[in-house]
Design an enzyme around this catalytic site. Structure first.
Site, PDB file in Angstrom:
ATOM      1  N   THR A  96       0.852  -1.196   0.000  1.00 64.74           N
ATOM      2  CA  THR A  96       0.000   0.000   0.000  1.00 64.74           C
ATOM      3  C   THR A  96       0.880   1.236   0.000  1.00 64.74           C
ATOM      4  OG1 THR A  96      -1.760  -1.132   1.168  1.00 64.74           O
ATOM      5  CG2 THR A  96      -1.788   1.267   1.236  1.00 64.74           C
ATOM      6  N   LYS A 171      -7.398   1.754  -2.649  1.00 63.39           N
ATOM      7  CA  LYS A 171      -6.964   1.179  -1.370  1.00 63.39           C
ATOM      8  C   LYS A 171      -7.032   2.223  -0.250  1.00 63.39           C
ATOM      9  CE  LYS A 171      -5.148  -1.237   1.799  1.00 63.39           C
ATOM     10  NZ  LYS A 171      -4.197  -2.229   2.103  1.00 63.39           N
ATOM     11  N   LYS A 239      -0.132   4.759   8.571  1.00 55.50           N
ATOM     12  CA  LYS A 239       0.430   5.157   7.261  1.00 55.50           C
ATOM     13  C   LYS A 239      -0.693   5.369   6.243  1.00 55.50           C
ATOM     14  CE  LYS A 239       1.190   1.847   4.733  1.00 55.50           C
ATOM     15  NZ  LYS A 239       1.414   0.673   3.925  1.00 55.50           N
TER      16      LYS A 239
HETATM   17  P1  NA7 Z   1       4.959  -6.388   7.753  1.00 59.07           P
HETATM   18  O1  NA7 Z   1       4.596  -7.674   8.379  1.00 59.07           O
HETATM   19  O2  NA7 Z   1       5.374  -5.225   8.599  1.00 59.07           O
HETATM   20  O3  NA7 Z   1       6.120  -6.695   6.659  1.00 59.07           O
HETATM   21  C1  NA7 Z   1       6.778  -5.658   6.001  1.00 59.07           C
HETATM   22  C2  NA7 Z   1       7.708  -6.232   4.948  1.00 59.07           C
HETATM   23  O4  NA7 Z   1       8.368  -5.102   4.295  1.00 59.07           O
HETATM   24  C3  NA7 Z   1       8.819  -7.137   5.496  1.00 59.07           C
HETATM   25  O5  NA7 Z   1       9.082  -8.150   4.548  1.00 59.07           O
HETATM   26  C4  NA7 Z   1       9.985  -6.159   5.596  1.00 59.07           C
HETATM   27  O6  NA7 Z   1      11.250  -6.764   5.559  1.00 59.07           O
HETATM   28  C5  NA7 Z   1       9.775  -5.343   4.344  1.00 59.07           C
HETATM   29  N1  NA7 Z   1      10.510  -4.073   4.369  1.00 59.07           N
HETATM   30  C6  NA7 Z   1      10.283  -3.005   5.169  1.00 59.07           C
HETATM   31  N2  NA7 Z   1      11.152  -2.010   4.873  1.00 59.07           N
HETATM   32  C7  NA7 Z   1      11.942  -2.469   3.883  1.00 59.07           C
HETATM   33  C8  NA7 Z   1      13.012  -1.899   3.144  1.00 59.07           C
HETATM   34  N3  NA7 Z   1      13.438  -0.653   3.375  1.00 59.07           N
HETATM   35  N4  NA7 Z   1      13.603  -2.662   2.195  1.00 59.07           N
HETATM   36  C9  NA7 Z   1      13.166  -3.921   1.948  1.00 59.07           C
HETATM   37  N5  NA7 Z   1      12.148  -4.518   2.605  1.00 59.07           N
HETATM   38  C10 NA7 Z   1      11.538  -3.788   3.559  1.00 59.07           C
HETATM   39  O7  NA7 Z   1       3.777  -5.815   6.844  1.00 59.07           O
HETATM   40  P2  NA7 Z   1       2.488  -6.561   6.243  1.00 59.07           P
HETATM   41  O8  NA7 Z   1       2.937  -7.803   5.560  1.00 59.07           O
HETATM   42  O9  NA7 Z   1       1.416  -6.636   7.261  1.00 59.07           O
HETATM   43  O10 NA7 Z   1       1.993  -5.478   5.162  1.00 59.07           O
HETATM   44  C11 NA7 Z   1       2.576  -5.367   3.882  1.00 59.07           C
HETATM   45  C12 NA7 Z   1       1.817  -4.322   3.083  1.00 59.07           C
HETATM   46  O11 NA7 Z   1       0.435  -4.697   2.936  1.00 59.07           O
HETATM   47  C13 NA7 Z   1       1.785  -2.934   3.694  1.00 59.07           C
HETATM   48  O12 NA7 Z   1       1.909  -1.972   2.670  1.00 59.07           O
HETATM   49  C14 NA7 Z   1       0.429  -2.877   4.373  1.00 59.07           C
HETATM   50  O13 NA7 Z   1      -0.023  -1.530   4.509  1.00 59.07           O
HETATM   51  C15 NA7 Z   1      -0.433  -3.718   3.484  1.00 59.07           C
HETATM   52  P3  NA7 Z   1      11.984  -7.274   6.942  1.00 59.07           P
HETATM   53  O14 NA7 Z   1      11.352  -8.596   7.246  1.00 59.07           O
HETATM   54  O15 NA7 Z   1      11.710  -6.227   7.981  1.00 59.07           O
HETATM   55  O16 NA7 Z   1      13.420  -7.388   6.561  1.00 59.07           O
END
Ligand code: NA7
Length: 286
Positions: A96, A171, A239
């Site tokens: 999102t 969304k 957010k």
């Molecule tokens: P989560 O469980 O907080 O997962 C967030 C994911 O995003 C997780 O895989 C993180 O990797 C990844 N992440 C966060 N920042 C980065 C950066 N800078 N680079 C690469 N990867 C990153 O969120 P949800 O699964 O509940 O939600 C996902 C989306 O769906 C979100 O937009 C919601 O609003 C709706 P990590 O494991 O921390 O290394």
């Protein structure tokens, strides 16, 4: 069957990727914290070493990361998706984000020769696990057609909404309403309890009337049990509210109720409830 790359194995991404593997897709996964790839590799997914390597290898690469900054991070730089996408391959961002971020990503992908679709989802952990998400797709229509078999595994409905930006906007509209409803619901439950009614009495009446909905049913029970087990992290709802209020500013749309609900989620975030479920907004008013 297209080969699928999956970037981002958080609460949502992990459940969605598991469903794709179980449906027989050839899936390559990558996550910033590589430990989160282990469960996927154990059921047959391949391990990617960077967003670039995944985008190079797969017909369609899907991303499901936290917010606009994360969505841009995985695209940019020498190891990013843009560096690997190449001619004709597809990139679908299901995170999102706001429409401006989605347009930036779309431009970068298409300039590199790739096809881009935004496809944020309505639905949290359980629908992700059950493959019953609502997928809000917009962008390259040929990629949408190619992605439908995967969307059918992850979701129960995947409307095509037009140009890039319209999936993101849909969304934000949906989640803005959800956040506003949850905020007033938490105040109503708290008010009723303080007036001496029981939680069961309040929920029974709400659930029997025109306001009944699955969210009130599920989150109402969580309020009363003081159970804030995360299926939708509160920080992500804040957010979404922030981005929706910004969209309202951009379009000169008054949104007094959403703006106040955003403040309630900001307060909950400041109180340290960001990684708990959105139901934790209740704790700020109880
Ligand atoms: P989560 O469980 O907080 O997962 C967030 C994911 O995003 C997780 O895989 C993180 O990797 C990844 N992440 C966060 N920042 C980065 C950066 N800078 N680079 C690469 N990867 C990153 O969120 P949800 O699964 O509940 O939600 C996902 C989306 O769906 C979100 O937009 C919601 O609003 C709706 P990590 O494991 O921390 O290394």
């Amino acid at each position: 069957m297209s080969t699928i790359g999956f970037l981002g194995l958080g609460i949502m991404g992990k459940a969605m990727a598991i469903n794709l593997v179980n449906a027989g897709f050839d899936v390559t996964v990558w996550n910033r914290n590589p430990a989160k790839c282990e469960d996927l590799v154990a059921i047959g997914a391949k391990l990617g070493t960077s967003p670039k390597s995944v985008a190079e290898r797969c017909d369609i690469t899907i991303a499901m990361v936290s917010d606009p900054a994360a969505a841009l991070d995985i695209c940019n730089g020498p190891e990013g998706v843009v560096a690997g996408i190449g001619e004709g391959r597809g990139y679908i961002d299901m995170s999102t984000v706001d429409d401006d971020t989605s347009s930036l990503i779309s431009n970068a992908i298409t300039q590199a020769g790739g096809r881009f679709l935004e496809a944020p989802v309505s639905g949290t952990k359980k629908p992700a696990e059950d493959g019953t998400l609502i997928i809000l797709a917009a962008g390259d229509e040929s990629l949408y057609q190619d992605a439908l078999p995967a969307f059918d595994v992850m979701g129960k409905m995947s409307p095509y909404l037009g140009e890039v930006g319209q999936g993101a906007n849909m969304k934000l509209v949906v989640n803005m309403m959800m956040g506003g409803m949850l905020s007033i619901f938490s105040e109503g439950i708290s008010l009723g309890l303080k007036a001496g009614l029981t939680g069961e009495q309040i929920l029974d009446v709400v659930n029997a009337g025109a306001m009944a909905n699955p969210m009130f049913k599920g989150k109402g029970a969580m309020f009363l049990e003081e159970n804030y087990t995360t299926s939708f992290p509160l920080k992500h709802m804040q957010k979404d509210m922030r981005l929706a209020v910004a969209l309202g500013d951009k379009l000169d749309q008054p949104m007094p109720t959403a703006a106040i609900a955003n403040e309630a989620f900001k307060q909950a975030l400041k109180a340290g409830f960001g990684d708990e479920d959105i139901a934790a907004v209740y704790k700020t008013v109880k």
